[in-house]
Motif scaffolding. Structure first.
Motif, PDB file in Angstrom:
ATOM      1  N   PRO A  60       0.735  -1.173  -0.233  1.00  0.00           N
ATOM      2  CA  PRO A  60       0.318   0.149   0.004  1.00  0.00           C
ATOM      3  C   PRO A  60       0.863   1.323   0.184  1.00  0.00           C
ATOM      4  O   PRO A  60       0.719   1.996  -1.057  1.00  0.00           O
ATOM      5  CB  PRO A  60      -0.970  -0.249   1.486  1.00  0.00           C
ATOM      6  CG  PRO A  60      -0.511  -1.522   1.609  1.00  0.00           C
ATOM      7  CD  PRO A  60       0.601  -2.249   0.950  1.00  0.00           C
ATOM      8  N   CYS A  61       1.904   1.124   0.489  1.00  0.00           N
ATOM      9  CA  CYS A  61       2.795   2.407   0.910  1.00  0.00           C
ATOM     10  C   CYS A  61       3.083   2.871  -0.496  1.00  0.00           C
ATOM     11  O   CYS A  61       3.481   3.550  -0.467  1.00  0.00           O
ATOM     12  CB  CYS A  61       3.673   1.910   1.782  1.00  0.00           C
ATOM     13  SG  CYS A  61       2.868   2.063   3.676  1.00  0.00           S
ATOM     14  N   LEU A  62       3.714   2.037  -0.843  1.00  0.00           N
ATOM     15  CA  LEU A  62       4.581   1.802  -2.333  1.00  0.00           C
ATOM     16  C   LEU A  62       3.750   1.507  -3.448  1.00  0.00           C
ATOM     17  O   LEU A  62       3.860   2.554  -4.545  1.00  0.00           O
ATOM     18  CB  LEU A  62       5.175   0.398  -3.121  1.00  0.00           C
ATOM     19  CG  LEU A  62       6.548   0.046  -2.338  1.00  0.00           C
ATOM     20  CD1 LEU A  62       6.790  -1.717  -2.202  1.00  0.00           C
ATOM     21  CD2 LEU A  62       7.104   0.525  -2.156  1.00  0.00           C
ATOM     22  N   ALA A  68      -0.582   7.046   2.983  1.00  0.00           N
ATOM     23  CA  ALA A  68      -1.103   8.647   2.172  1.00  0.00           C
ATOM     24  C   ALA A  68       0.433   9.687   2.612  1.00  0.00           C
ATOM     25  O   ALA A  68       0.424  10.250   2.106  1.00  0.00           O
ATOM     26  CB  ALA A  68      -2.212   9.359   3.266  1.00  0.00           C
ATOM     27  N   PHE A  69       1.387   9.399   3.592  1.00  0.00           N
ATOM     28  CA  PHE A  69       2.582  10.046   3.655  1.00  0.00           C
ATOM     29  C   PHE A  69       3.283   9.938   3.038  1.00  0.00           C
ATOM     30  O   PHE A  69       3.848  10.799   2.323  1.00  0.00           O
ATOM     31  CB  PHE A  69       3.453   9.237   5.051  1.00  0.00           C
ATOM     32  CG  PHE A  69       4.269   9.996   5.249  1.00  0.00           C
ATOM     33  CD1 PHE A  69       4.494  11.427   6.130  1.00  0.00           C
ATOM     34  CD2 PHE A  69       5.785   9.301   5.769  1.00  0.00           C
ATOM     35  CE1 PHE A  69       5.602  12.200   6.583  1.00  0.00           C
ATOM     36  CE2 PHE A  69       6.636  10.430   5.488  1.00  0.00           C
ATOM     37  CZ  PHE A  69       7.227  11.974   6.841  1.00  0.00           C
ATOM     38  N   PHE A  70       3.669   8.564   2.387  1.00  0.00           N
ATOM     39  CA  PHE A  70       4.300   8.435   0.904  1.00  0.00           C
ATOM     40  C   PHE A  70       3.695   9.268   0.379  1.00  0.00           C
ATOM     41  O   PHE A  70       4.583   9.469  -0.940  1.00  0.00           O
ATOM     42  CB  PHE A  70       4.217   7.303   1.500  1.00  0.00           C
ATOM     43  CG  PHE A  70       5.413   5.971   1.989  1.00  0.00           C
ATOM     44  CD1 PHE A  70       6.489   6.798   1.726  1.00  0.00           C
ATOM     45  CD2 PHE A  70       4.833   6.043   2.906  1.00  0.00           C
ATOM     46  CE1 PHE A  70       8.033   5.684   2.389  1.00  0.00           C
ATOM     47  CE2 PHE A  70       6.214   4.623   4.120  1.00  0.00           C
ATOM     48  CZ  PHE A  70       7.439   5.483   3.732  1.00  0.00           C
ATOM     49  N   TRP A  71       2.575   8.879  -0.319  1.00  0.00           N
ATOM     50  CA  TRP A  71       1.722   9.840  -0.995  1.00  0.00           C
ATOM     51  C   TRP A  71       1.889  11.482  -1.273  1.00  0.00           C
ATOM     52  O   TRP A  71       2.508  11.860  -2.315  1.00  0.00           O
ATOM     53  CB  TRP A  71       0.156   9.997  -1.021  1.00  0.00           C
ATOM     54  CG  TRP A  71      -0.175  10.302  -2.660  1.00  0.00           C
ATOM     55  CD1 TRP A  71      -0.919   9.230  -3.484  1.00  0.00           C
ATOM     56  CD2 TRP A  71      -0.458  11.594  -3.178  1.00  0.00           C
ATOM     57  NE1 TRP A  71      -1.380   9.936  -4.472  1.00  0.00           N
ATOM     58  CE2 TRP A  71      -1.207  11.496  -4.181  1.00  0.00           C
ATOM     59  CE3 TRP A  71      -0.950  13.147  -2.421  1.00  0.00           C
ATOM     60  CZ2 TRP A  71      -2.036  12.434  -4.783  1.00  0.00           C
ATOM     61  CZ3 TRP A  71      -0.737  14.067  -2.750  1.00  0.00           C
ATOM     62  CH2 TRP A  71      -1.695  14.024  -4.241  1.00  0.00           C
ATOM     63  N   GLY A  72       2.210  11.676  -0.199  1.00  0.00           N
ATOM     64  CA  GLY A  72       2.604  13.383   0.192  1.00  0.00           C
ATOM     65  C   GLY A  72       4.229  13.720  -0.041  1.00  0.00           C
ATOM     66  O   GLY A  72       4.292  14.624  -1.285  1.00  0.00           O
ATOM     67  N   ILE A  73       4.640  12.488  -0.043  1.00  0.00           N
ATOM     68  CA  ILE A  73       6.248  12.647  -0.157  1.00  0.00           C
ATOM     69  C   ILE A  73       6.602  12.911  -1.563  1.00  0.00           C
ATOM     70  O   ILE A  73       7.373  13.698  -2.423  1.00  0.00           O
ATOM     71  CB  ILE A  73       7.386  11.074   1.306  1.00  0.00           C
ATOM     72  CG1 ILE A  73       7.166  12.027   2.096  1.00  0.00           C
ATOM     73  CG2 ILE A  73       8.554  11.942   0.484  1.00  0.00           C
ATOM     74  CD1 ILE A  73       7.705  11.347   2.596  1.00  0.00           C
ATOM     75  N   LEU A 128       6.332  17.763   5.232  1.00  0.00           N
ATOM     76  CA  LEU A 128       5.278  18.606   5.574  1.00  0.00           C
ATOM     77  C   LEU A 128       4.133  18.807   4.181  1.00  0.00           C
ATOM     78  O   LEU A 128       3.269  18.052   5.656  1.00  0.00           O
ATOM     79  CB  LEU A 128       5.971  19.791   5.741  1.00  0.00           C
ATOM     80  CG  LEU A 128       5.033  20.921   5.967  1.00  0.00           C
ATOM     81  CD1 LEU A 128       4.469  20.765   7.597  1.00  0.00           C
ATOM     82  CD2 LEU A 128       5.282  21.823   5.694  1.00  0.00           C
ATOM     83  N   GLY A 129       4.534  18.255   3.204  1.00  0.00           N
ATOM     84  CA  GLY A 129       2.722  17.705   2.975  1.00  0.00           C
ATOM     85  C   GLY A 129       2.611  16.385   3.040  1.00  0.00           C
ATOM     86  O   GLY A 129       1.768  16.185   3.284  1.00  0.00           O
ATOM     87  N   GLY A 130       3.942  15.264   3.763  1.00  0.00           N
ATOM     88  CA  GLY A 130       3.364  14.360   3.763  1.00  0.00           C
ATOM     89  C   GLY A 130       2.380  13.972   4.732  1.00  0.00           C
ATOM     90  O   GLY A 130       1.577  13.102   4.795  1.00  0.00           O
ATOM     91  N   VAL A 131       2.313  15.134   5.803  1.00  0.00           N
ATOM     92  CA  VAL A 131       2.191  15.296   7.360  1.00  0.00           C
ATOM     93  C   VAL A 131       0.364  15.472   6.866  1.00  0.00           C
ATOM     94  O   VAL A 131      -0.587  15.377   7.345  1.00  0.00           O
ATOM     95  CB  VAL A 131       2.853  16.125   7.575  1.00  0.00           C
ATOM     96  CG1 VAL A 131       2.334  16.471   9.362  1.00  0.00           C
ATOM     97  CG2 VAL A 131       4.376  15.665   8.495  1.00  0.00           C
ATOM     98  N   PHE A 132       0.643  16.815   6.162  1.00  0.00           N
ATOM     99  CA  PHE A 132      -0.886  16.779   5.737  1.00  0.00           C
ATOM    100  C   PHE A 132      -1.590  15.898   5.007  1.00  0.00           C
ATOM    101  O   PHE A 132      -3.252  15.889   5.851  1.00  0.00           O
ATOM    102  CB  PHE A 132      -0.317  18.455   5.009  1.00  0.00           C
ATOM    103  CG  PHE A 132      -0.812  19.504   5.736  1.00  0.00           C
ATOM    104  CD1 PHE A 132      -1.568  20.494   5.438  1.00  0.00           C
ATOM    105  CD2 PHE A 132       0.731  20.040   5.705  1.00  0.00           C
ATOM    106  CE1 PHE A 132      -1.265  21.564   6.601  1.00  0.00           C
ATOM    107  CE2 PHE A 132       1.025  21.401   7.331  1.00  0.00           C
ATOM    108  CZ  PHE A 132      -0.323  22.361   6.957  1.00  0.00           C
ATOM    109  N   LEU A 133      -1.094  15.182   4.209  1.00  0.00           N
ATOM    110  CA  LEU A 133      -2.211  14.258   3.507  1.00  0.00           C
ATOM    111  C   LEU A 133      -2.105  13.083   4.791  1.00  0.00           C
ATOM    112  O   LEU A 133      -3.378  12.698   4.814  1.00  0.00           O
ATOM    113  CB  LEU A 133      -0.859  13.894   2.632  1.00  0.00           C
ATOM    114  CG  LEU A 133      -1.278  13.498   1.283  1.00  0.00           C
ATOM    115  CD1 LEU A 133      -3.150  13.399   0.587  1.00  0.00           C
ATOM    116  CD2 LEU A 133      -1.585  15.427   0.526  1.00  0.00           C
ATOM    117  N   THR A 134      -1.661  12.840   5.619  1.00  0.00           N
ATOM    118  CA  THR A 134      -1.814  12.149   6.672  1.00  0.00           C
ATOM    119  C   THR A 134      -3.133  12.028   7.441  1.00  0.00           C
ATOM    120  O   THR A 134      -3.867  11.846   8.258  1.00  0.00           O
ATOM    121  CB  THR A 134      -0.329  11.452   7.649  1.00  0.00           C
ATOM    122  OG1 THR A 134       0.626  11.357   6.734  1.00  0.00           O
ATOM    123  CG2 THR A 134      -1.031  10.618   8.686  1.00  0.00           C
TER     124      THR A 134
END
Length: 538
Positions: free
Chosen positions: A24-26, A75-80, A120-126
């Motif tokens: 899922p993360c990948l 979600a964190f990985f998507w934001g990154i 920071l983008g990853g945090v917002f998506l999380t």
């Protein structure tokens, strides 16, 4: 022997389970990267309408499995993936040896900047994913509403701070000008809401693809065909088409060009590398290039000449003795000159209006400073670290937030470099009577994809405010843009150029200029109402 085989099988099973748990993360990371490819240098803008779908499906299907790990990582990985790829141009600031920063500290600062904004983008998506799962419940329509509202709310929150650039809306600029026109209604969050809602409906269509829960038996005659209809995909298609129709209506409106509102503006792109600007040779070349460019444009009959941010890297008190100001006095053509203003012991990056007599009649100070490049964000936390890495001493200060910029041709909307990413800066000035946009920038220390993204931001601002825009940069891309976002002319990159174009002063006010971003509070309010009603029903 059997023990060895069983042990080997156990290890293989364990590795397979580990891979499945990481899958899922990948997948989320890959879809975030796809979203990052929508902007320059790739510009695959169509991907924005499907790139959130995998993430949406992952976080909701994972939530239904009690034995799954927390939902945050995908979600964190998507934001990154998104912000890391979209903002990869940040790495172009390395090496900063021309600023006196050693090579290794320069690399450390660069990686810190890029990594911090990506995380920071990853945090917002999380946060976004957690809210959808927590509040969305089992109602797909409510999940789409909440997901859209929260995404817009988080982008509004992020853009209110100093570290803002990569909204979902700018994935459509400059290729899809029709949909970008939705920004005239409620700013860039209108485009963001459209992208998230369409992605959400497609994802819900995939999640609910089995069993036709969405097919309502209107009658026995139609019930059989409707069994194969996925109402979420139908809604996504209908919404996408409707939004483009609305955007096309706004895009098709004629632009009035009364002769009395015409203003012929010239732009000088000096093409002075930043590594030379701080030297005597660089200043000599800057004076020569901008003075010659001014004289060329004045002879072409322009009404005014616009120069880039920091065109003459000297303080205001020294401007009057330059060859450029002497040329202004000789030719009598108004000039907007980028230089440094003074405020006590500190300085500002400023744009000065010189009238036909060669006197300063107005000044605009840059109010949104580039983090780390022009000031240290969270200085109490990171200030000591950055100062150890870099020998530079920061004395630059931002301009006030409520400036107006009056010129001999009426009030202008002024923007210096990084401010192009902040639509509220433009909206406020347009509401205060700004009739045309003057954008002055210096993107010389980044790769070519950054100036093109910067141009895309300026296109959005021109559309949102319904204003003509003149954009002058040091090394590219300088441009003229009409109120529909069409680029009338754009310079080359790393070239010396002059160009003149006629723009028109306008006093129209879009819905966004009058009311600001009214859509985000409305969506958040409807989400809260929907969540409350669902709780009452349950």
């Amino acid at each position: 022997m059997q023990k060895k085989q069983s042990k080997k099988q156990g290890e293989q099973r364990e590795q397979g389970e580990r891979f499945i748990s990481l899958l899922p993360c990948l997948v989320a990371l890959a879809s975030g990267i796809l979203m990052g490819l929508t902007v320059a240098p790739v510009g695959a803008w169509l991907l924005a309408w499907i790139a959130i779908v995998p993430l949406w499906v992952i976080i909701l299907t994972s939530a239904k499995r009690k034995n799954q790990s927390p939902l945050a990582p995908p979600a964190f990985f998507w934001g990154i993936g998104f912000h890391g790829v979209a903002l990869f141009w940040i790495t172009g600031i390395h090496p900063m040896t021309w600023l006196g920063v050693p090579w290794l500290p320069s690399l450390a600062i660069t990686l810190f900047c890029w990594g911090f904004i990506s995380v920071l983008g990853g945090v917002f998506l999380t946060i976004w994913a957690a809210v959808i799962v927590r509040l969305g419940g089992k109602n797909p329509w409510l999940r789409v509403l909440i997901g859209t509202a929260v995404w817009c709310g988080l982008e509004s929150l992020w853009s209110a701070g100093p570290l803002w650039w990569s909204s979902l809306a700018y994935t459509q600029s400059p290729q899809n000008l029709v949909i970008v026109h939705l920004g005239q209604l409620s700013g860039p969050n209108t485009v963001t809401a459209a992208i998230v809602a369409v992605n959400g409906l497609i994802a819900e269509g995939w999640i609910n693809r089995r069993g036709t829960e969405g097919a309502e038996n209107i009658s026995s005659v139609f019930s059989a065909p409707l069994r194969f209809v996925n109402k979420y995909l139908v809604a996504a298609t209908g919404l996408l088409i409707t939004l483009h129709f609305i955007g096309f209506f706004l895009y098709s409106r004629p632009i009035t060009q009364p002769p009395e509102a015409a203003l012929k503006v010239g732009i000088v792109q000096g093409n002075i590398p930043n590594r030379l600007l701080r030297s005597s040779e660089g200043f000599r070349r800057a004076q020569e290039n901008y003075t010659n460019g001014y004289l060329t444009l004045a002879d072409q009959g322009v009404d005014a000449v616009l120069t880039p941010e920091g065109a003459l890297p000297i303080f205001q008190r020294n401007l009057l003795g330059t060859a450029l100001v002497a040329a202004v006095k000789e030719k009598g053509v108004v000039a907007w000159i980028g230089a440094f203003g003074e405020r006590g012991d500190s300085y500002t990056i400023s744009l000065f209006t010189f009238d036909s007599k060669g006197e300063i009649v107005s000044r605009y100070d840059k109010s949104k400073l580039v983090p780390l490049g022009e000031y240290i964000p969270f200085e109490g936390i990171f200030g000591g670290l950055i100062q150890r890495l870099s020998p530079l001493e920061a004395h630059q200060v931002p301009g006030s937030a409520n400036q107006i910029f009056d010129t001999p041709f009426g009030r202008a909307i002024a923007s210096i470099c990084y401010e192009s990413a902040f639509p509220e800066q433009f909206r406020r000035q347009a509401a205060a009577g700004g009739q045309f946009i003057l954008s002055s920038s210096n993107d010389a220390h980044y790769t070519a994809s950054m100036p093109f993204q910067h141009h895309a931001q300026d296109i959005m601002r021109a559309i949102e405010t319904d204003r003509w825009s003149a954009r002058a940069t040091n090394t590219g891309y300088s441009a003229f843009v009409d109120p529909h976002g069409r680029t009338l002319w754009m310079s080359g990159y790393n070239t010396y150029e002059t160009h003149a174009e006629t723009i028109y002063r306008r006093q129209t006010q879009t819905l966004y200029v009058r009311w600001g971003d009214w859509l985000t509070p409305l969506l958040l309010g409807l989400s809260i109402l929907g969540w409350f009603v669902q709780r009452v029903i349950n």
